[in-house]
Design a protein around this motif. Structure first.
Motif, PDB file in Angstrom:
ATOM      1  N   MET A 294      -8.918   1.474   1.310  1.00  0.00           N
ATOM      2  CA  MET A 294      -8.751   0.220   2.040  1.00  0.00           C
ATOM      3  C   MET A 294      -7.458  -0.499   1.669  1.00  0.00           C
ATOM      4  O   MET A 294      -6.950  -1.312   2.431  1.00  0.00           O
ATOM      5  N   SER A 295      -6.937  -0.212   0.493  1.00  0.00           N
ATOM      6  CA  SER A 295      -5.661  -0.804   0.083  1.00  0.00           C
ATOM      7  C   SER A 295      -4.466   0.003   0.575  1.00  0.00           C
ATOM      8  O   SER A 295      -3.315  -0.427   0.427  1.00  0.00           O
ATOM      9  N   ASN A 296      -4.739   1.174   1.153  1.00  0.00           N
ATOM     10  CA  ASN A 296      -3.651   2.055   1.604  1.00  0.00           C
ATOM     11  C   ASN A 296      -3.973   2.641   2.972  1.00  0.00           C
ATOM     12  O   ASN A 296      -3.848   3.846   3.196  1.00  0.00           O
ATOM     13  N   LEU A 297      -4.396   1.775   3.892  1.00  0.00           N
ATOM     14  CA  LEU A 297      -4.739   2.246   5.233  1.00  0.00           C
ATOM     15  C   LEU A 297      -3.558   2.976   5.877  1.00  0.00           C
ATOM     16  O   LEU A 297      -2.409   2.541   5.772  1.00  0.00           O
ATOM     17  N   ASN A 298      -3.881   4.115   6.498  1.00  0.00           N
ATOM     18  CA  ASN A 298      -2.916   4.955   7.220  1.00  0.00           C
ATOM     19  C   ASN A 298      -1.962   5.723   6.302  1.00  0.00           C
ATOM     20  O   ASN A 298      -1.188   6.550   6.784  1.00  0.00           O
ATOM     21  N   ARG A 299      -2.018   5.446   5.002  1.00  0.00           N
ATOM     22  CA  ARG A 299      -1.156   6.187   4.071  1.00  0.00           C
ATOM     23  C   ARG A 299      -1.886   7.443   3.607  1.00  0.00           C
ATOM     24  O   ARG A 299      -3.092   7.416   3.356  1.00  0.00           O
ATOM     25  N   VAL A 300      -1.157   8.547   3.516  1.00  0.00           N
ATOM     26  CA  VAL A 300      -1.741   9.788   3.018  1.00  0.00           C
ATOM     27  C   VAL A 300      -1.798   9.723   1.500  1.00  0.00           C
ATOM     28  O   VAL A 300      -0.771   9.525   0.838  1.00  0.00           O
ATOM     29  N   LEU A 301      -3.005   9.857   0.948  1.00  0.00           N
ATOM     30  CA  LEU A 301      -3.202   9.849  -0.498  1.00  0.00           C
ATOM     31  C   LEU A 301      -3.471  11.272  -0.968  1.00  0.00           C
ATOM     32  O   LEU A 301      -4.414  11.920  -0.503  1.00  0.00           O
ATOM     33  N   GLN A 302      -2.645  11.758  -1.866  1.00  0.00           N
ATOM     34  CA  GLN A 302      -2.823  13.110  -2.377  1.00  0.00           C
ATOM     35  C   GLN A 302      -4.091  13.198  -3.218  1.00  0.00           C
ATOM     36  O   GLN A 302      -4.511  12.230  -3.844  1.00  0.00           O
ATOM     37  N   LYS A 303      -4.664  14.382  -3.233  1.00  0.00           N
ATOM     38  CA  LYS A 303      -5.884  14.593  -4.003  1.00  0.00           C
ATOM     39  C   LYS A 303      -5.648  14.295  -5.484  1.00  0.00           C
ATOM     40  O   LYS A 303      -6.502  13.705  -6.160  1.00  0.00           O
ATOM     41  N   GLU A 304      -4.463  14.656  -5.987  1.00  0.00           N
ATOM     42  CA  GLU A 304      -4.152  14.411  -7.391  1.00  0.00           C
ATOM     43  C   GLU A 304      -4.106  12.916  -7.699  1.00  0.00           C
ATOM     44  O   GLU A 304      -4.517  12.481  -8.771  1.00  0.00           O
ATOM     45  N   GLU A 305      -3.590  12.116  -6.751  1.00  0.00           N
ATOM     46  CA  GLU A 305      -3.527  10.671  -6.949  1.00  0.00           C
ATOM     47  C   GLU A 305      -4.926  10.071  -6.997  1.00  0.00           C
ATOM     48  O   GLU A 305      -5.228   9.223  -7.851  1.00  0.00           O
ATOM     49  N   LEU A 306      -5.796  10.518  -6.090  1.00  0.00           N
ATOM     50  CA  LEU A 306      -7.172  10.017  -6.078  1.00  0.00           C
ATOM     51  C   LEU A 306      -7.906  10.444  -7.348  1.00  0.00           C
ATOM     52  O   LEU A 306      -8.687   9.679  -7.915  1.00  0.00           O
ATOM     53  N   TYR A 307      -7.632  11.656  -7.797  1.00  0.00           N
ATOM     54  CA  TYR A 307      -8.257  12.143  -9.027  1.00  0.00           C
ATOM     55  C   TYR A 307      -7.864  11.273 -10.219  1.00  0.00           C
ATOM     56  O   TYR A 307      -8.709  10.910 -11.042  1.00  0.00           O
ATOM     57  N   SER A 308      -6.592  10.900 -10.298  1.00  0.00           N
ATOM     58  CA  SER A 308      -6.136  10.089 -11.427  1.00  0.00           C
ATOM     59  C   SER A 308      -6.746   8.696 -11.379  1.00  0.00           C
ATOM     60  O   SER A 308      -7.003   8.080 -12.415  1.00  0.00           O
ATOM     61  N   ARG A 309      -7.007   8.178 -10.172  1.00  0.00           N
ATOM     62  CA  ARG A 309      -7.677   6.883 -10.065  1.00  0.00           C
ATOM     63  C   ARG A 309      -9.124   6.975 -10.542  1.00  0.00           C
ATOM     64  O   ARG A 309      -9.640   6.053 -11.171  1.00  0.00           O
ATOM     65  N   LEU A 310      -9.758   8.085 -10.244  1.00  0.00           N
ATOM     66  CA  LEU A 310     -11.169   8.255 -10.592  1.00  0.00           C
ATOM     67  C   LEU A 310     -11.375   8.562 -12.065  1.00  0.00           C
ATOM     68  O   LEU A 310     -12.330   8.094 -12.680  1.00  0.00           O
ATOM     69  N   TYR A 311     -10.475   9.351 -12.647  1.00  0.00           N
ATOM     70  CA  TYR A 311     -10.711   9.860 -13.993  1.00  0.00           C
ATOM     71  C   TYR A 311      -9.623   9.540 -15.008  1.00  0.00           C
ATOM     72  O   TYR A 311      -9.814   9.778 -16.205  1.00  0.00           O
ATOM     73  N   GLY A 312      -8.465   9.024 -14.574  1.00  0.00           N
ATOM     74  CA  GLY A 312      -7.387   8.757 -15.512  1.00  0.00           C
ATOM     75  C   GLY A 312      -6.647  10.028 -15.872  1.00  0.00           C
ATOM     76  O   GLY A 312      -6.934  11.118 -15.372  1.00  0.00           O
ATOM     77  N   LEU A 313      -5.691   9.877 -16.767  1.00  0.00           N
ATOM     78  CA  LEU A 313      -4.861  11.023 -17.158  1.00  0.00           C
ATOM     79  C   LEU A 313      -5.625  12.054 -17.964  1.00  0.00           C
ATOM     80  O   LEU A 313      -5.274  13.230 -18.000  1.00  0.00           O
ATOM     81  N   THR A 314      -6.706  11.631 -18.637  1.00  0.00           N
ATOM     82  CA  THR A 314      -7.407  12.543 -19.542  1.00  0.00           C
ATOM     83  C   THR A 314      -8.723  13.042 -18.955  1.00  0.00           C
ATOM     84  O   THR A 314      -9.545  13.584 -19.667  1.00  0.00           O
ATOM     85  N   GLY A 315      -8.929  12.847 -17.649  1.00  0.00           N
ATOM     86  CA  GLY A 315     -10.177  13.290 -17.035  1.00  0.00           C
ATOM     87  C   GLY A 315     -10.356  14.794 -17.147  1.00  0.00           C
ATOM     88  O   GLY A 315      -9.399  15.561 -17.054  1.00  0.00           O
ATOM     89  N   GLU A 316     -11.597  15.213 -17.340  1.00  0.00           N
ATOM     90  CA  GLU A 316     -11.873  16.635 -17.548  1.00  0.00           C
ATOM     91  C   GLU A 316     -12.542  17.280 -16.345  1.00  0.00           C
ATOM     92  O   GLU A 316     -12.768  18.491 -16.338  1.00  0.00           O
ATOM     93  N   ALA A 317     -12.896  16.493 -15.325  1.00  0.00           N
ATOM     94  CA  ALA A 317     -13.485  17.073 -14.124  1.00  0.00           C
ATOM     95  C   ALA A 317     -12.395  17.784 -13.325  1.00  0.00           C
ATOM     96  O   ALA A 317     -11.214  17.464 -13.430  1.00  0.00           O
TER      97      ALA A 317
END
Length: 227
Positions: A162-185
């Protein structure tokens, strides 16, 4: 939100990080400007909380360089200085807001929300896309008049879209938002959460598109009927 905290006083940095993490935000902390520049070179942040006095230089000089490089990331400056000139300098150099130490963490959080909303063109806590209404302050979501229950990570994902309507968000960017730099999923976790979010927002006038090889795009004005 994804937040970078640039603060060399360990107990202050830990308190900020713990507070925002409990609210569901993904946070990284840097104790000096060199580390801050490294983080900003790796990731895209929704907010930088920046102390002025740091061991390897001035936060204001760092801010000037950010703006000179056309980096528009919202910056909230922390300062122990009470002089009006210092506050004016911070705003003139490109700060979006400032807070004088010592401060209440609840005020810091409120100012952080306000700064990021302004940056995205939304002045209210509730942002609406058609019949979808999302309140960033209390983490509530409604479709028409029906409340939608989201998990913490589902809400983080919706906030990103909702903060980036119409913008393409890469899967890696979404992953970093969900888990941070040290996420293990694995990266497939993003697909799982997108699928869950689509199901819960099936009646919303928001389509979350999958763009193969590129990422995801949230587009207003259409009901998402994807499984």
């Amino acid at each position: 939100m994804r937040i970078l905290i640039v603060e060399d006083t360990e107990d202050v940095a830990d308190a900020i990080l713990s507070h925002f993490s409990r609210q569901g935000h993904v946070c990284e902390a840097a104790s000096n400007l060199e580390d801050a520049a490294h983080f900003l070179g790796l990731e895209t942040y929704d907010l930088v909380i920046l102390d002025i006095n740091l061991p390897d230089g001035s936060g204001l000089d760092f801010l000037k360089k950010l703006r000179a490089a056309k980096n528009g990331v919202p910056v909230l400056v922390l300062t122990a200085r009470l002089q009006v000139d210092d506050k004016i300098d911070a705003l003139d150099f490109g700060a979006d807001d400032y807070l004088v130490k010592p401060f209440d963490l609840r005020e810091l959080e409120a100012r952080a929300r306000a700064v990021t909303r302004r940056k995205h063109g939304a002045n209210e806590a509730t942002v609406s896309v058609g019949n979808l209404h999302c309140n960033f302050a209390d983490h509530s979501v409604r479709v028409d008049d029906a409340d939608i229950e989201l998990t913490r990570r589902e809400f983080i994902l919706l906030e990103a879209f909702m903060s980036n309507l119409n913008r393409v968000l890469q899967k890696e960017e979404l992953y970093s938002r969900l888990y941070g730099l040290t996420g293990e999923a694995g990266l497939n976790a993003v697909e799982v959460y997108v699928a869950r979010l689509r199901r819960k927002l099936a009646d919303a006038t928001l389509e979350i598109r999958t763009l193969r090889g590129l990422g995801y795009q949230a587009v207003p004005g259409a009901r998402d009927e994807k499984p």
